[in-house]
Motif scaffolding. Sequence first.
Motif, PDB file in Angstrom:
ATOM      1  N   ASN A  44      -4.891   8.062   1.566  1.00 48.27           N
ATOM      2  CA  ASN A  44      -4.414   6.767   1.053  1.00 48.27           C
ATOM      3  C   ASN A  44      -5.539   5.916   0.481  1.00 48.27           C
ATOM      4  OD1 ASN A  44      -1.425   6.555   1.800  1.00 48.27           O
ATOM      5  ND2 ASN A  44      -2.323   7.248   3.715  1.00 48.27           N
ATOM      6  N   SER A  83      -4.055  13.703   6.424  1.00 44.44           N
ATOM      7  CA  SER A  83      -4.023  14.532   7.631  1.00 44.44           C
ATOM      8  C   SER A  83      -4.054  15.998   7.235  1.00 44.44           C
ATOM      9  CB  SER A  83      -2.777  14.211   8.453  1.00 44.44           C
ATOM     10  OG  SER A  83      -1.621  14.670   7.786  1.00 44.44           O
ATOM     11  N   SER A 125       0.812  -1.217   0.000  1.00 42.20           N
ATOM     12  CA  SER A 125       0.000   0.000   0.000  1.00 42.20           C
ATOM     13  C   SER A 125       0.848   1.272   0.000  1.00 42.20           C
ATOM     14  CB  SER A 125      -0.930   0.001   1.214  1.00 42.20           C
ATOM     15  OG  SER A 125      -1.590  -1.240   1.348  1.00 42.20           O
ATOM     16  N   GLY A 161       7.674  15.279   6.884  1.00 44.51           N
ATOM     17  CA  GLY A 161       6.494  15.419   6.020  1.00 44.51           C
ATOM     18  C   GLY A 161       5.528  16.430   6.637  1.00 44.51           C
ATOM     19  N   CYS A 172       2.826   2.491   2.301  1.00 46.14           N
ATOM     20  CA  CYS A 172       3.001   3.177   3.594  1.00 46.14           C
ATOM     21  C   CYS A 172       4.476   3.286   3.969  1.00 46.14           C
ATOM     22  CB  CYS A 172       2.302   2.439   4.730  1.00 46.14           C
ATOM     23  SG  CYS A 172       0.657   1.839   4.354  1.00 46.14           S
ATOM     24  N   ALA A 217       2.248  16.683   5.849  1.00 45.37           N
ATOM     25  CA  ALA A 217       0.953  16.041   6.066  1.00 45.37           C
ATOM     26  C   ALA A 217       0.953  14.711   5.341  1.00 45.37           C
ATOM     27  CB  ALA A 217      -0.167  16.917   5.525  1.00 45.37           C
ATOM     28  N   MET A 218       0.040  13.854   5.730  1.00 47.62           N
ATOM     29  CA  MET A 218      -0.091  12.581   5.023  1.00 47.62           C
ATOM     30  C   MET A 218      -1.171  12.741   3.962  1.00 47.62           C
ATOM     31  SD  MET A 218      -0.589   8.745   6.395  1.00 47.62           S
ATOM     32  CE  MET A 218      -1.926   8.995   7.542  1.00 47.62           C
ATOM     33  N   PRO A 219      -0.862  12.381   2.714  1.00 47.48           N
ATOM     34  CA  PRO A 219      -1.903  12.451   1.684  1.00 47.48           C
ATOM     35  C   PRO A 219      -2.955  11.373   1.924  1.00 47.48           C
ATOM     36  CG  PRO A 219       0.113  11.474   0.801  1.00 47.48           C
ATOM     37  CD  PRO A 219       0.410  11.859   2.206  1.00 47.48           C
ATOM     38  N   LYS A 269       4.011  17.604  14.393  1.00 49.76           N
ATOM     39  CA  LYS A 269       4.764  18.795  14.039  1.00 49.76           C
ATOM     40  C   LYS A 269       6.157  18.747  14.685  1.00 49.76           C
ATOM     41  CE  LYS A 269       3.777  23.809  14.162  1.00 49.76           C
ATOM     42  NZ  LYS A 269       4.623  24.137  13.079  1.00 49.76           N
ATOM     43  N   THR A 299       7.080   3.759   2.330  1.00 49.66           N
ATOM     44  CA  THR A 299       7.930   4.757   1.688  1.00 49.66           C
ATOM     45  C   THR A 299       8.050   5.974   2.607  1.00 49.66           C
ATOM     46  OG1 THR A 299       6.019   5.597   0.475  1.00 49.66           O
ATOM     47  CG2 THR A 299       7.469   4.115  -0.709  1.00 49.66           C
ATOM     48  N   CYS A 300       7.088   6.199   3.489  1.00 50.68           N
ATOM     49  CA  CYS A 300       7.130   7.361   4.390  1.00 50.68           C
ATOM     50  C   CYS A 300       7.267   6.973   5.864  1.00 50.68           C
ATOM     51  CB  CYS A 300       5.867   8.194   4.238  1.00 50.68           C
ATOM     52  SG  CYS A 300       5.638   8.892   2.595  1.00 50.68           S
ATOM     53  N   VAL A 336      -5.802   7.860   7.975  1.00 52.48           N
ATOM     54  CA  VAL A 336      -5.087   7.119   6.931  1.00 52.48           C
ATOM     55  C   VAL A 336      -5.844   7.218   5.605  1.00 52.48           C
ATOM     56  CG1 VAL A 336      -4.419   4.797   6.166  1.00 52.48           C
ATOM     57  CG2 VAL A 336      -3.859   5.559   8.476  1.00 52.48           C
ATOM     58  N   VAL A 338       8.579  15.160  12.426  1.00 53.83           N
ATOM     59  CA  VAL A 338       8.692  14.492  11.132  1.00 53.83           C
ATOM     60  C   VAL A 338       8.973  15.548  10.065  1.00 53.83           C
ATOM     61  CG1 VAL A 338       7.172  12.585  11.776  1.00 53.83           C
ATOM     62  CG2 VAL A 338       6.167  14.609  10.719  1.00 53.83           C
ATOM     63  N   ILE A 344      -5.390   1.816  -0.567  1.00 53.38           N
ATOM     64  CA  ILE A 344      -5.743   0.764   0.391  1.00 53.38           C
ATOM     65  C   ILE A 344      -7.254   0.757   0.630  1.00 53.38           C
ATOM     66  CG2 ILE A 344      -5.348   2.232   2.458  1.00 53.38           C
ATOM     67  CD1 ILE A 344      -4.076  -0.287   3.783  1.00 53.38           C
ATOM     68  N   HIS A 347      -0.293  16.520  13.735  1.00 55.79           N
ATOM     69  CA  HIS A 347      -0.178  15.823  15.016  1.00 55.79           C
ATOM     70  C   HIS A 347       1.278  15.513  15.357  1.00 55.79           C
ATOM     71  CE1 HIS A 347      -4.486  14.410  14.049  1.00 55.79           C
ATOM     72  NE2 HIS A 347      -4.517  15.474  14.829  1.00 55.79           N
TER      73      HIS A 347
HETATM   74  C1  HEC Z   1       3.645  10.362   1.361  1.00 49.28           C
HETATM   75  C2  HEC Z   1       4.047   9.943   2.694  1.00 49.28           C
HETATM   76  C3  HEC Z   1       3.095   9.055   3.496  1.00 49.28           C
HETATM   77  C4  HEC Z   1       2.504   7.867   3.103  1.00 49.28           C
HETATM   78  C5  HEC Z   1       2.559   7.166   1.748  1.00 49.28           C
HETATM   79  C6  HEC Z   1       1.791   7.371   4.280  1.00 49.28           C
HETATM   80  N1  HEC Z   1       1.945   8.232   5.343  1.00 49.28           N
HETATM   81 FE1  HEC Z   1       1.165   8.018   7.194  1.00 49.28          FE
HETATM   82  N2  HEC Z   1       1.882   9.848   7.712  1.00 49.28           N
HETATM   83  C7  HEC Z   1       2.679  10.662   6.933  1.00 49.28           C
HETATM   84  C8  HEC Z   1       2.957  11.914   7.644  1.00 49.28           C
HETATM   85  C9  HEC Z   1       3.781  13.085   7.131  1.00 49.28           C
HETATM   86  C10 HEC Z   1       2.288  11.794   8.896  1.00 49.28           C
HETATM   87  C11 HEC Z   1       2.243  12.840  10.038  1.00 49.28           C
HETATM   88  C12 HEC Z   1       0.960  13.657   9.940  1.00 49.28           C
HETATM   89  C13 HEC Z   1       0.826  14.681  11.060  1.00 49.28           C
HETATM   90  O1  HEC Z   1       1.818  15.244  11.496  1.00 49.28           O
HETATM   91  O2  HEC Z   1      -0.329  14.898  11.502  1.00 49.28           O
HETATM   92  C14 HEC Z   1       1.630  10.478   8.910  1.00 49.28           C
HETATM   93  C15 HEC Z   1       0.894  10.005   9.973  1.00 49.28           C
HETATM   94  C16 HEC Z   1       0.379   8.704  10.063  1.00 49.28           C
HETATM   95  C17 HEC Z   1      -0.289   8.167  11.225  1.00 49.28           C
HETATM   96  C18 HEC Z   1      -0.558   8.941  12.524  1.00 49.28           C
HETATM   97  C19 HEC Z   1      -1.700   9.907  12.280  1.00 49.28           C
HETATM   98  C20 HEC Z   1      -1.991  10.876  13.413  1.00 49.28           C
HETATM   99  O3  HEC Z   1      -2.902  11.696  13.204  1.00 49.28           O
HETATM  100  O4  HEC Z   1      -1.339  10.840  14.454  1.00 49.28           O
HETATM  101  C21 HEC Z   1      -0.643   6.861  10.927  1.00 49.28           C
HETATM  102  C22 HEC Z   1      -1.375   5.863  11.803  1.00 49.28           C
HETATM  103  C23 HEC Z   1      -0.208   6.620   9.563  1.00 49.28           C
HETATM  104  N3  HEC Z   1       0.407   7.748   9.060  1.00 49.28           N
HETATM  105  C24 HEC Z   1      -0.387   5.422   8.894  1.00 49.28           C
HETATM  106  C25 HEC Z   1      -0.152   5.249   7.519  1.00 49.28           C
HETATM  107  C26 HEC Z   1      -0.563   4.088   6.739  1.00 49.28           C
HETATM  108  C27 HEC Z   1      -1.285   2.865   7.315  1.00 49.28           C
HETATM  109  C28 HEC Z   1      -0.168   4.300   5.449  1.00 49.28           C
HETATM  110  C29 HEC Z   1      -0.377   3.411   4.226  1.00 49.28           C
HETATM  111  C30 HEC Z   1      -1.736   3.052   3.889  1.00 49.28           C
HETATM  112  C31 HEC Z   1       0.506   5.603   5.426  1.00 49.28           C
HETATM  113  N4  HEC Z   1       0.493   6.147   6.690  1.00 49.28           N
HETATM  114  C32 HEC Z   1       1.069   6.188   4.290  1.00 49.28           C
HETATM  115  C33 HEC Z   1       3.143  10.364   5.662  1.00 49.28           C
HETATM  116  C34 HEC Z   1       2.733   9.273   4.896  1.00 49.28           C
END
Ligand code: HEC
Length: 126
Positions: A104, A85, A35, A98, A37, A100-102, A93, A39-40, A81, A96, A108, A91
């Motif tokens: 997904n 985000s 999925s 990144g 995940c 924000a998380m795009p 800050k 990569t980040c 997810v 990390v 998935i 959450h």
């Molecule tokens: C392009 C990069 C990227 C990908 C791909 C990615 N994430 Fe993230 N993820 C992040 C970042 C950046 C954050 C931190 C966001 C924030 O600070 O609120 C994060 C946060 C999270 C969190 C915590 C969220 C929170 O609000 O505390 C979870 C759980 C998580 N990711 C799960 C996943 C899962 C499962 C996948 C795959 C389906 C995935 N991530 C794919 C970049 C990514």
Amino acid sequence: MNALCKAALLAGLAAVATTASAAADDEMKALATKSGCLTCHAIESGTPGPNGMAPIGPAWQDVAKHYKGKPGADAFLTRVVLEGSNPYGSHWKDQVSGLAMPPNKVAIKEADAKKLVKWILTLSPK
Ligand code: HEC
């Protein structure tokens, strides 16, 4: 049942439980890889990000620690997810690199995201 017999039975049950959880770990790691995940995200705390920067997203052991004992964390995180985000309400800050998380959702299925989040929340630092 005598004590020796009981001990043997318990050891057997523990072995079955360990094998089951190792299989679940492999299944969840494969799902996370497929999925995109990983990569980040790293699974283990303290894993550096690319080029020595902070990791792009939080290590999943840190996520488990942060949300430990918080009711509804699994449902909340499944939404984050799937929908991504909010860069203005980060959450993680300053922890990390990144912003924000795009979302997904394209990568998935909801049921798989739920399974993966539940597994993430069971992780504990080694
Ligand atoms: C392009 C990069 C990227 C990908 C791909 C990615 N994430 Fe993230 N993820 C992040 C970042 C950046 C954050 C931190 C966001 C924030 O600070 O609120 C994060 C946060 C999270 C969190 C915590 C969220 C929170 O609000 O505390 C979870 C759980 C998580 N990711 C799960 C996943 C899962 C499962 C996948 C795959 C389906 C995935 N991530 C794919 C970049 C990514």
